[in-house]
Design a protein around this motif. Structure first.
Motif, PDB file in Angstrom:
ATOM      1  N   GLN A 279       0.558  -0.827  -0.006  1.00  0.00           N
ATOM      2  CA  GLN A 279      -0.167  -0.474  -0.310  1.00  0.00           C
ATOM      3  C   GLN A 279       0.981   1.235  -0.318  1.00  0.00           C
ATOM      4  OE1 GLN A 279      -3.382  -0.326  -0.009  1.00  0.00           O
ATOM      5  NE2 GLN A 279      -2.775  -2.938  -0.422  1.00  0.00           N
ATOM      6  N   GLY A 280       2.489   1.169  -0.153  1.00  0.00           N
ATOM      7  CA  GLY A 280       3.314   2.358   0.126  1.00  0.00           C
ATOM      8  C   GLY A 280       3.230   2.499   1.613  1.00  0.00           C
ATOM      9  N   CYS A 281       3.308   1.647   2.135  1.00  0.00           N
ATOM     10  CA  CYS A 281       4.060   2.727   3.641  1.00  0.00           C
ATOM     11  C   CYS A 281       4.792   2.169   4.268  1.00  0.00           C
ATOM     12  CB  CYS A 281       2.399   2.274   4.335  1.00  0.00           C
ATOM     13  SG  CYS A 281       2.894   3.057   6.164  1.00  0.00           S
ATOM     14  N   SER A 282       5.350   1.980   5.175  1.00  0.00           N
ATOM     15  CA  SER A 282       7.055   1.873   5.774  1.00  0.00           C
ATOM     16  C   SER A 282       6.484   1.275   6.627  1.00  0.00           C
ATOM     17  CB  SER A 282       7.691   2.765   5.619  1.00  0.00           C
ATOM     18  OG  SER A 282       7.484   3.870   5.989  1.00  0.00           O
ATOM     19  N   ALA A 283       5.737   1.090   6.993  1.00  0.00           N
ATOM     20  CA  ALA A 283       4.895   0.379   8.726  1.00  0.00           C
ATOM     21  C   ALA A 283       5.111  -0.638   8.385  1.00  0.00           C
ATOM     22  CB  ALA A 283       3.103   1.616   9.170  1.00  0.00           C
ATOM     23  N   THR A 284       4.851  -1.559  10.064  1.00  0.00           N
ATOM     24  CA  THR A 284       5.032  -2.630  10.198  1.00  0.00           C
ATOM     25  C   THR A 284       3.416  -3.352  10.125  1.00  0.00           C
ATOM     26  OG1 THR A 284       4.604  -2.667  12.528  1.00  0.00           O
ATOM     27  CG2 THR A 284       6.465  -2.539  11.933  1.00  0.00           C
TER      28      THR A 284
END
Length: 253
Positions: A101-106
């Motif tokens: 989704q284009g996010c660097s979160a875990t």
């Protein structure tokens, strides 16, 4: 993201279990719906805060190239959900594979971004990870014929977007949204929309009467200035089992 009201017709289902087809939008039945104000009054600003719930539990993915995702949002629009009007909807988003989704979160964190659903598709900013247990502050404001969305975490603006105002804002509503992808979204825990304040262009002493609550509770939506500014300390949103037809509606899109 899609709007539950724009995704008509909806399939109203009954029963305790669901076997939803792949690549469908499923909407939780726990939401508030506010509008329209009476007379010539329009919504000019909405502010609120959310500590996002725990990330969904029990999500399943059959094909890594077709990920599921879940979104939580409050949006403002000139219509009750037409596909032909903008829905200004800063949103939380989560997926088992956040990078998809284009996010660097875990996968134990949410992402957040200012975003608008338009007749031509979704227009949004890059997702930003939300640190665990963080309070996220949101503002949707009409300024000089534009709608400015501002997302703030810990006093720092983390996402902001400006879009043309297509028509005066008359509706504000919330939703919990699942895209099934190749699997299912599991269960989303309950959460609170805190310090919801809505400002109108002119007084409407009956504005509270157009707030509908569906499987949510509020701490009394009221005005202390004669009907221009309306506030509730909290709207408490129930948990949603996206795999249960008792908790959801399925878009036919």
């Amino acid at each position: 993201m899609r709007s539950i009201y724009a995704a008509v017709p909806l399939i109203a289902a009954a029963g305790a279990a669901a076997s939803y087809p792949s690549d469908r939008w499923v909407f939780g039945d726990s939401l508030f719906y506010l509008g329209p104000p009476s007379g010539n009054a329009r919504i000019t600003k909405a502010t609120y805060s959310i500590v996002p719930p725990s990330v969904p539990s029990g999500a399943k993915v059959s094909n890594a190239d077709d990920e599921v995702w879940v979104s939580v949002w409050v949006g403002a629009s000139s219509s009750a959900g037409s596909d032909y009007t903008n829905l200004y909807q800063p949103l939380f988003n989560w997926s088992p594979d956040q990078e998809s989704q284009g996010c660097s979160a875990t996968d134990e964190e949410w992402c957040v971004a200012a975003s608008t659903y338009t007749p031509d598709g979704q227009v949004g900013q890059s997702y930003v990870p939300v640190p665990s247990d963080s309070t996220v502050d949101f503002e949707i404001a009409v300024v000089d014929k534009k709608v400015i969305q501002t997302v703030t975490i810990g006093g720092k603006v983390t996402s902001q977007q400006s879009d043309a105002l297509d028509d005066p804002l008359q509706y504000l509503y919330s939703s919990n949204e699942c895209y099934t992808g190749s699997g299912s979204c599991g269960t989303l825990g309950g959460y609170t929309i805190a310090n919801l304040t809505v400002t109108l262009s002119e007084a409407d002493t009956n504005f509270a009467s157009v707030m509908d609550l569906d499987d949510v509770t509020d701490a009394t939506f009221s005005s202390s200035d004669g009907g221009i500014t309306w506030h509730t300390d909290r709207v408490t949103v129930s948990s949603i089992d996206f795999d249960s037809t008792d908790d959801t509606e399925l878009s036919s899109f």
